[in-house]
Design an enzyme around this catalytic site. Structure first.
Site, mmCIF file in Angstrom:
data_model
loop_
_atom_site.group_PDB
_atom_site.id
_atom_site.type_symbol
_atom_site.label_atom_id
_atom_site.label_comp_id
_atom_site.label_asym_id
_atom_site.label_seq_id
_atom_site.Cartn_x
_atom_site.Cartn_y
_atom_site.Cartn_z
ATOM 1 N N ASP A 7 0.889 -1.169 0.000
ATOM 2 C CA ASP A 7 0.000 0.000 0.000
ATOM 3 C C ASP A 7 0.923 1.213 0.000
ATOM 4 O O ASP A 7 1.500 1.556 1.031
ATOM 5 C CB ASP A 7 -0.905 -0.004 1.230
ATOM 6 N N GLU A 67 -1.154 -1.277 -5.054
ATOM 7 C CA GLU A 67 -2.399 -0.557 -5.297
ATOM 8 C C GLU A 67 -2.155 0.549 -6.312
ATOM 9 O O GLU A 67 -1.184 1.298 -6.210
ATOM 10 C CB GLU A 67 -2.912 0.034 -3.979
ATOM 11 N N ASP A 140 -2.831 0.934 6.862
ATOM 12 C CA ASP A 140 -2.035 0.741 5.650
ATOM 13 C C ASP A 140 -1.505 -0.694 5.555
ATOM 14 O O ASP A 140 -1.328 -1.225 4.467
ATOM 15 C CB ASP A 140 -0.854 1.719 5.623
#
EC number: 3.1.21.10
Length: 163
Positions: A7, A67, A140
């Site tokens: 992330d 991501e 996260d």
């Protein structure tokens, strides 16, 4: 197969290693690379690169999921996140690791079954899927584990190579 989920972020860059054996998923290692807001931007990116490279050398994942950049409110936060993504992509290339990029909607769909799931729903499902004793913290890290789970789900799909 060992998948690393990332992330991306400059202040907090979550990571999670998930092993797929048959149809069983297991968290191997997870956490966050953090940088100080007082550090120079180039030093923050260097720290992310160095710590990520050390993790890649230690665990040698088969694939890395990250991501995709998505923003709809604050463009100024998108720039540092984009820079962190660049460092992550560079580390993948330097270590010859295949890369899977997915949108937040695709990740939520894969993990929760609903693309507009809340953060709490993602954390709950990550914890259940990986049989974790406690919710991953910070958020996260849970997001990174969700990316890794999604990566294992789509690895055999011919479209996963982002072509």
């Amino acid at each position: 197969m060992l998948a690393l989920g990332i992330d991306p972020g400059t202040a907090i860059c979550g990571y999670g290693f998930v092993e797929l054996t048959g149809s069983h998923l297991r968290a191997i290692e997870y956490g966050a690379i953090t940088t100080s807001s007082k550090a120079r931007p180039q030093d923050r990116l260097l720290k992310i690169h160095e710590e990520l490279t050390a993790l890649l050398e230690k665990y040698t994942p088969d694939v890395m999921g990250v991501e995709q950049l998505f923003f709809n409110r604050n463009v100024t936060t998108a720039i540092p996140v984009g820079q962190a993504r660049g460092i992550i992509l560079l580390a993948a290339a330097q270590n010859n690791i295949d890369l899977v990029e997915r949108t937040p909607l695709q990740i939520k769909q894969s993990v929760v079954g609903y693309g507009k799931a809340t953060k709490e729903q993602v954390i709950y499902m990550v914890r259940k899927i990986l049989n974790l004793p406690h919710p991953p913290h910070p958020d996260d890290v849970a997001d990174a584990l969700a990316v890794a789970i999604c990566t294992t789900h789509c690895i055999n799909n011919i479209l996963w190579r982002n072509r």
